[in-house]
Scaffold this active site. Structure first.
Site, PDB file in Angstrom:
ATOM      1  N   ARG A 167       9.186 -54.977 -45.208  1.00 27.71           N
ATOM      2  CA  ARG A 167       9.211 -54.209 -46.459  1.00 27.71           C
ATOM      3  C   ARG A 167      10.551 -54.347 -47.167  1.00 27.71           C
ATOM      4  O   ARG A 167      10.623 -54.269 -48.397  1.00 27.71           O
ATOM      5  CB  ARG A 167       8.855 -52.752 -46.184  1.00 27.71           C
ATOM      6  CG  ARG A 167       7.412 -52.612 -45.719  1.00 27.71           C
ATOM      7  CD  ARG A 167       6.864 -51.219 -45.835  1.00 27.71           C
ATOM      8  NE  ARG A 167       5.435 -51.209 -45.525  1.00 27.71           N
ATOM      9  CZ  ARG A 167       4.619 -50.197 -45.784  1.00 27.71           C
ATOM     10  NH1 ARG A 167       5.084 -49.091 -46.361  1.00 27.71           N
ATOM     11  NH2 ARG A 167       3.334 -50.275 -45.485  1.00 27.71           N
ATOM     12  N   ARG A 172       0.273 -53.840 -34.791  1.00 25.63           N
ATOM     13  CA  ARG A 172      -0.607 -52.702 -35.045  1.00 25.63           C
ATOM     14  C   ARG A 172      -1.962 -53.203 -35.530  1.00 25.63           C
ATOM     15  O   ARG A 172      -2.046 -54.123 -36.346  1.00 25.63           O
ATOM     16  CB  ARG A 172       0.002 -51.761 -36.090  1.00 25.63           C
ATOM     17  CG  ARG A 172       1.316 -51.149 -35.621  1.00 25.63           C
ATOM     18  CD  ARG A 172       1.899 -50.181 -36.612  1.00 25.63           C
ATOM     19  NE  ARG A 172       3.214 -49.718 -36.157  1.00 25.63           N
ATOM     20  CZ  ARG A 172       4.020 -48.929 -36.862  1.00 25.63           C
ATOM     21  NH1 ARG A 172       3.632 -48.504 -38.050  1.00 25.63           N
ATOM     22  NH2 ARG A 172       5.190 -48.562 -36.369  1.00 25.63           N
ATOM     23  N   SER A 224      11.089 -44.258 -41.708  1.00 19.47           N
ATOM     24  CA  SER A 224      10.667 -42.909 -41.364  1.00 19.47           C
ATOM     25  C   SER A 224      11.518 -42.458 -40.177  1.00 19.47           C
ATOM     26  O   SER A 224      11.536 -43.118 -39.147  1.00 19.47           O
ATOM     27  CB  SER A 224       9.174 -42.898 -40.990  1.00 19.47           C
ATOM     28  OG  SER A 224       8.703 -41.576 -40.841  1.00 19.47           O
ATOM     29  N   GLU A 237       7.091 -46.455 -48.677  1.00 21.84           N
ATOM     30  CA  GLU A 237       7.850 -46.130 -47.471  1.00 21.84           C
ATOM     31  C   GLU A 237       8.461 -47.380 -46.853  1.00 21.84           C
ATOM     32  O   GLU A 237       7.782 -48.395 -46.682  1.00 21.84           O
ATOM     33  CB  GLU A 237       6.941 -45.456 -46.444  1.00 21.84           C
ATOM     34  CG  GLU A 237       7.625 -45.144 -45.125  1.00 21.84           C
ATOM     35  CD  GLU A 237       6.648 -44.898 -43.995  1.00 21.84           C
ATOM     36  OE1 GLU A 237       7.029 -45.126 -42.831  1.00 21.84           O
ATOM     37  OE2 GLU A 237       5.487 -44.510 -44.258  1.00 21.84           O
ATOM     38  N   ARG A 292       1.037 -54.342 -45.361  1.00 20.51           N
ATOM     39  CA  ARG A 292       0.366 -53.782 -44.184  1.00 20.51           C
ATOM     40  C   ARG A 292      -0.143 -54.933 -43.324  1.00 20.51           C
ATOM     41  O   ARG A 292      -1.225 -55.458 -43.535  1.00 20.51           O
ATOM     42  CB  ARG A 292      -0.786 -52.869 -44.635  1.00 20.51           C
ATOM     43  CG  ARG A 292      -1.271 -51.920 -43.549  1.00 20.51           C
ATOM     44  CD  ARG A 292      -2.306 -50.958 -44.114  1.00 20.51           C
ATOM     45  NE  ARG A 292      -1.747 -50.081 -45.112  1.00 20.51           N
ATOM     46  CZ  ARG A 292      -1.117 -48.939 -44.844  1.00 20.51           C
ATOM     47  NH1 ARG A 292      -0.975 -48.544 -43.598  1.00 20.51           N
ATOM     48  NH2 ARG A 292      -0.646 -48.180 -45.811  1.00 20.51           N
TER      49      ARG A 292
END
Length: 424
Positions: free
Chosen positions: A391, A262, A352, A349, A277
């Protein structure tokens, strides 16, 4: 993709639903585009019918020796043929304009989704476990990783720039262990079939799951016009692209452990330090393809599968239902799993899970044939992280840290770590 027929029949409901997503009314514009397309199609049909009739009249005119009338009809047919050919191109332009307008509008939230603008308006569903007590000030993951000699951000930056990390030694092995543990759990206990998909996909594949055209800047594109996948949701969901499945094949449950890529456009200044991130990361993805009447139950099943990962790792977390304004583009309902990070003193988070209804299926033309019926219906699609490996690594390091900077290996991961008890 939205159903223009439904929008025509329910314009006020459509506008009210997208208003909950922060989008201004669109039904009037969409219906106007559809009216222009429908009116043009009607003209083409009339012209084609007249062309067919005139062609038959030519033979009759010649049969009676009326060459003047026959020539008039030949000229008329030629003009109609030209009009139809040019009109078909115009029809494609009008259809493209409508589809492009529809393709940039987010999915409609379910009625039970809480209203709200951002994460502050999300609603807590439940909390599992308790925050671990520490007799010392807990460190953040990058402090632990660097202290163990297992995280090297400087070398990664030299090789690739910012938002990359090089993992080494037992920390690298711990990341690999987490990924293997997750994929084994979902295939062995949760009924998912493992898939190893391509990491490069074509335009229409990203379009099918909703990343294109609206979110092109968030993706990495190659010089041969392919895209690095931002999540394995993209290739896994597109398995049904253009397919008509037998009802007996549903539900289809697949999982993949892949690297994801990403650009993190718009995230400048956010989570700069550490691994939270990154441009490149690993994730264990869950995707389900179901019949419409099964999709909401499947969402609960998927959430439970993702929660099982955190429970077996002994991590404290909470589950929240996202408000309408905080959901992803293609979702109708989303649960976020937020793991506790003691080094940060915050929930972050880690998974999801979303149900998309037939939103993606319409874009992909993914359908199934109900048993005993001639017609076909769009499938429903779901996707979820089961979970984000990087994560999870952060969470394990921070929650299992010791005062001397070492990290205890969770019981669930010891078989994947050769029985190692502690990283130090």
């Amino acid at each position: 993709m939205h159903d223009i027929k439904w929008i025509r029949e329910n314009p006020e409901s459509f506008d009210a639903a997208i208003a909950r997503r922060g989008v201004e009314p669109q039904s009037a514009r969409l219906i106007e585009l559809d009216e222009a397309r429908r009116a043009h199609v009607a003209k083409l049909q009339d012209a084609q019918e007249r062309r067919n009739a005139a062609s038959k009249e030519i033979g009759k005119a010649k049969g009676t020796g009326d060459e003047t009338r026959a020539q008039e009809l030949i000229d008329e047919v030629a003009k109609l043929k030209s009009f139809v050919q040019e009109g078909e191109e115009e029809e494609r332009k009008l259809a493209t304009a409508l589809n492009e307008a529809l393709s940039t509008i987010p999915n409609l939230p379910l009625d039970d989704i809480p209203d709200g603008v951002d994460e502050a308006d999300n609603v807590e569903l439940h909390v599992v476990g308790e925050k671990p007590p520490f007799a010392f000030e807990p460190k953040e993951h990058f402090e632990l990783g660097e202290g163990l000699g297992g995280m090297d951000f400087e070398t990664a930056a030299k090789l690739a720039g910012s938002r990359f990390v090089m993992l080494k030694g037992q920390v690298a092995r711990l990341e690999r262990a987490l990924g293997q543990f997750m994929i084994d759990l979902h295939t062995g206990e949760h009924g998912y079939t493992e898939v190893s998909p391509p990491l490069l996909v074509r335009d229409e594949i990203l379009y099918g799951t909703g990343q294109l055209p609206k979110f092109a800047e968030d993706q990495f594109r190659t010089t041969d016009d392919r895209w690095l996948i931002p999540t394995a949701e993209v290739p896994l969901t597109n398995i049904v692209n253009g397919e008509i499945l037998d009802e007996g094949a549903l539900p289809m449950r697949v999982t993949a452990l892949t690297y994801c890529f990403r650009s993190e456009a718009g995230s400048a200044g956010r989570d700069v330090r550490g691994m939270l991130r990154q441009h490149q990361f690993q994730k264990c993805e869950l995707v389900s393809i179901t019949r419409p009447e099964e999709s909401l139950d499947e969402l609960e099943r998927m959430r439970e599968s993702a929660e099982a990962v955190l429970k077996k790792l002994g991590l404290h977390y909470r589950v929240v239902t996202l408000c309408a304004g905080d959901m992803g583009f293609g979702a109708r309902k989303t649960y976020d799993l937020e793991v506790w990070l003691p080094g940060q003193g915050a929930y972050r988070e880690i998974s999801s899970c979303s149900v998309c209804g037939d939103f993606q299926a319409r874009r992909m033309n993914g359908r199934y044939r109900p048993a005993g019926e001639k017609g076909v219906r769009f499938v429903h699609t779901l996707n979820g992280s089961g979970v984000a490996v990087g994560r999870a690594l952060i969470a394990v390091l921070e929650n299992y840290q010791n005062e001397d900077g070492s990290v205890t290996v969770p019981e669930a991961l010891k078989p994947y770590m050769g029985g190692l008890e502690r990283i130090g």
